[in-house]
Motif scaffolding. Structure first.
Motif, PDB file in Angstrom:
ATOM      1  N   VAL A  40       0.866  -1.177   0.000  1.00  0.00           N
ATOM      2  CA  VAL A  40       0.000   0.000   0.000  1.00  0.00           C
ATOM      3  C   VAL A  40       0.896   1.218   0.000  1.00  0.00           C
ATOM      4  CG1 VAL A  40      -1.816   1.251   1.199  1.00  0.00           C
ATOM      5  CG2 VAL A  40      -1.810  -1.247   1.216  1.00  0.00           C
ATOM      6  N   LEU A  45      -2.780   9.485  -8.414  1.00  0.00           N
ATOM      7  CA  LEU A  45      -3.610   8.486  -9.097  1.00  0.00           C
ATOM      8  C   LEU A  45      -4.483   9.204 -10.120  1.00  0.00           C
ATOM      9  CD1 LEU A  45      -4.391   5.458  -9.148  1.00  0.00           C
ATOM     10  CD2 LEU A  45      -6.344   6.064  -7.723  1.00  0.00           C
ATOM     11  N   ARG A 333      -2.922   4.331  -1.981  1.00  0.00           N
ATOM     12  CA  ARG A 333      -3.272   3.451  -3.085  1.00  0.00           C
ATOM     13  C   ARG A 333      -3.026   1.998  -2.710  1.00  0.00           C
ATOM     14  NH1 ARG A 333       0.845   6.136  -7.285  1.00  0.00           N
ATOM     15  NH2 ARG A 333       2.190   5.337  -5.603  1.00  0.00           N
ATOM     16  N   VAL A 334      -3.936   1.135  -3.157  1.00  0.00           N
ATOM     17  CA  VAL A 334      -3.778  -0.299  -2.992  1.00  0.00           C
ATOM     18  C   VAL A 334      -3.885  -0.936  -4.368  1.00  0.00           C
ATOM     19  CG1 VAL A 334      -6.254  -0.651  -2.585  1.00  0.00           C
ATOM     20  CG2 VAL A 334      -4.604  -2.364  -1.785  1.00  0.00           C
ATOM     21  N   PRO A 335      -3.038  -1.943  -4.667  1.00  0.00           N
ATOM     22  CA  PRO A 335      -3.139  -2.603  -5.974  1.00  0.00           C
ATOM     23  C   PRO A 335      -4.526  -3.205  -6.182  1.00  0.00           C
ATOM     24  CG  PRO A 335      -1.075  -3.175  -4.910  1.00  0.00           C
ATOM     25  CD  PRO A 335      -1.890  -2.441  -3.883  1.00  0.00           C
ATOM     26  N   ILE A 336      -5.058  -3.039  -7.377  1.00  0.00           N
ATOM     27  CA  ILE A 336      -6.412  -3.519  -7.675  1.00  0.00           C
ATOM     28  C   ILE A 336      -6.485  -5.039  -7.616  1.00  0.00           C
ATOM     29  CG2 ILE A 336      -6.196  -3.753 -10.183  1.00  0.00           C
ATOM     30  CD1 ILE A 336      -9.083  -1.986  -8.410  1.00  0.00           C
ATOM     31  N   MET A 367     -11.030   4.265  -8.621  1.00  0.00           N
ATOM     32  CA  MET A 367     -10.097   3.205  -8.980  1.00  0.00           C
ATOM     33  C   MET A 367      -9.926   3.151 -10.493  1.00  0.00           C
ATOM     34  SD  MET A 367     -12.360  -0.284  -8.428  1.00  0.00           S
ATOM     35  CE  MET A 367     -12.590   0.040  -6.687  1.00  0.00           C
ATOM     36  N   GLU A 370      -5.225  -0.357 -12.328  1.00  0.00           N
ATOM     37  CA  GLU A 370      -4.042  -0.757 -11.579  1.00  0.00           C
ATOM     38  C   GLU A 370      -4.176  -0.576 -10.069  1.00  0.00           C
ATOM     39  OE1 GLU A 370      -0.835   1.432 -13.197  1.00  0.00           O
ATOM     40  OE2 GLU A 370      -0.868   0.406 -15.154  1.00  0.00           O
ATOM     41  N   ALA A 371      -4.832   0.474  -9.624  1.00  0.00           N
ATOM     42  CA  ALA A 371      -4.892   0.762  -8.192  1.00  0.00           C
ATOM     43  C   ALA A 371      -6.218   1.416  -7.851  1.00  0.00           C
ATOM     44  CB  ALA A 371      -3.721   1.653  -7.775  1.00  0.00           C
TER      45      ALA A 371
END
Length: 404
Positions: A40, A45, A333-336, A367, A370-371
């Motif tokens: 994270v 973004l 951000r968190v990876p999707i 979102m 990617e994230a």
């Protein structure tokens, strides 16, 4: 005191107890699940709407045939420069008449003979009218000479003058009738003209361009018969290009003029930058490759970079456009690929300090592919499981494998 050695049954029993303990430990020990992990992070973004686009010249001109006729071979090739009202695009000459069958030929020849006979009759009537005119002129001259001496009444002179005028008018009428018949004969003879008949005085119409530029396409290059309005040459300036992409109407409403655009997969060694100039207000129906009817809207994009950066592009080239519809400079951000649904909520598997997966519910914002923006539930630096499988559960021990 001497220590007693374990021998016989006692030694064997001890060894069996140790083996049993080891077997129970390994039987109840859960093997670590190998997983890929992501982090994270905090940073910018951008949310984009992606689709394929096509380049086109800003002002495209299509020169069409002004008349119906036989188009001679167009001497131009794509890339040739055009000077306004000077460069010859093509020549159109009258179409050769088609052949006549036996019935049409006989009818046309009979019509010619009938009109020629009518012309001969009209000429005979002209001779008769001229004779009547001569007689009327003489009669009027005699009566006019005698009226001054009192031998002829004025009424007789007036009647003679009227007869003379009628004779003159009749001659004029017969001459005009003869001319009309001659023209009818010429028209009837024209019906007998065929493609094998030598044509004299056939002029061709020269077609020039009203604007300058370069030839982009020649739809009609070979000699052929064209009707008025048939496209002959497409002209434009390849130095002035734009990109048009047809987005789904649901995506087009999110696009705003002046939105930044990233242009990829156009053939160059790096992406290009663009900007939305216009979102057209009119939608149209387009059938997708799967046969589904979709409402599409054209979005026009201008290049931001100079011509030198995209000089290899021309009219009708393909590219992938990514239009920014939302952006933030600093978000969590968190990876999707770490997200999955648990009921109606988004969840992830977070890895704690003991390398165990812990189920965490998270609240997300915007979102992309990617994230996703984390509003609540995770902090920068947290590690999450990417692409969690069926073997990953809450509290399961995992074997961490970093993603390169």
């Amino acid at each position: 005191m001497k220590s007693r050695l374990l021998t016989g049954p006692r030694l064997i029993g001890g060894l069996l107890l140790v083996a049993l303990a080891v077997a129970v430990f390994f039987a109840f020990r859960t093997a670590a699940v190998p997983v890929e992990i992501g982090a994270v992070t905090r940073g910018p973004l951008t949310i984009t709407v992606d689709d394929e686009g096509e380049t086109r010249v800003t002002d495209l001109y299509v020169v069409s045939a002004p008349v119906t006729g036989q188009l001679l071979r167009v001497p131009l090739k794509p890339g040739d420069q055009i000077v306004a009202r000077a460069t010859l695009l093509g020549r159109i000459q009258p179409v050769d008449p088609g052949p006549l069958d036996a019935r049409a030929t006989a009818q046309a020849e009979a019509q010619v003979r009938a009109l020629e006979a009518q012309l001969a009759a009209t000429r005979a009537r002209i001779m008769e009218a001229r004779a009547e005119q001569v007689l009327a002129e003489r009669e009027y001259g005699r009566l006019a000479a005698l009226t001054g001496r009192g031998f002829v009444s004025q009424a007789n002179v007036d009647r003679a003058r009227a007869s003379r005028d009628r004779a003159r008018a009749l001659v004029t009428e017969m001459n005009e009738a003869a001319e009309a018949t001659r023209q009818s004969v010429a028209a009837a003879r024209a019906a007998l003209i065929t493609s094998s008949t030598p044509a004299e005085g056939r002029g061709a119409v020269a077609v020039t361009s009203p604007v300058g530029g370069f030839v982009l396409r020649v739809p009609q290059e070979s000699e052929r018969v064209v009707i008025a309005g048939t496209p002959l040459v497409e002209i434009g300036d390849p130095e002035r290009l734009e990109i048009v992409t047809d987005l789904l109407s649901a995506d087009a409403v999110r696009v705003r003029p002046q939105a930044p655009v990233r242009i990829e997969n156009w053939g160059g060694d790096r992406p290009l930058q663009g900007r939305v100039r216009r979102v057209e207000p009119f939608g149209f129906t387009k059938v997708s490759a799967l046969g589904v009817e979709e409402q599409r809207v054209n979005v026009i994009i201008d290049f931001v970079e100079p011509r030198q950066a995209w000089r290899q592009l021309g009219h009708g080239y393909r590219a992938v456009v990514r239009i920014a519809v939302w952006s933030a400079p600093d978000v969590v951000r968190v990876p999707i690929s770490a997200l999955f649904r648990s009921g109606s909520e988004w969840t992830v598997f977070q890895i704690d300090g003991d390398d165990r997966a812990r189920l965490r519910r998270v609240e997300l914002g915007a979102m992309n592919d990617e994230a996703a923006v984390v509003l609540r539930g995770l902090s920068p630096g947290d590690r999450v499981v990417l692409h969690p499988g069926d073997r990953v559960a809450d509290g399961a021990r995992v074997e961490v494998r970093e993603v390169p």
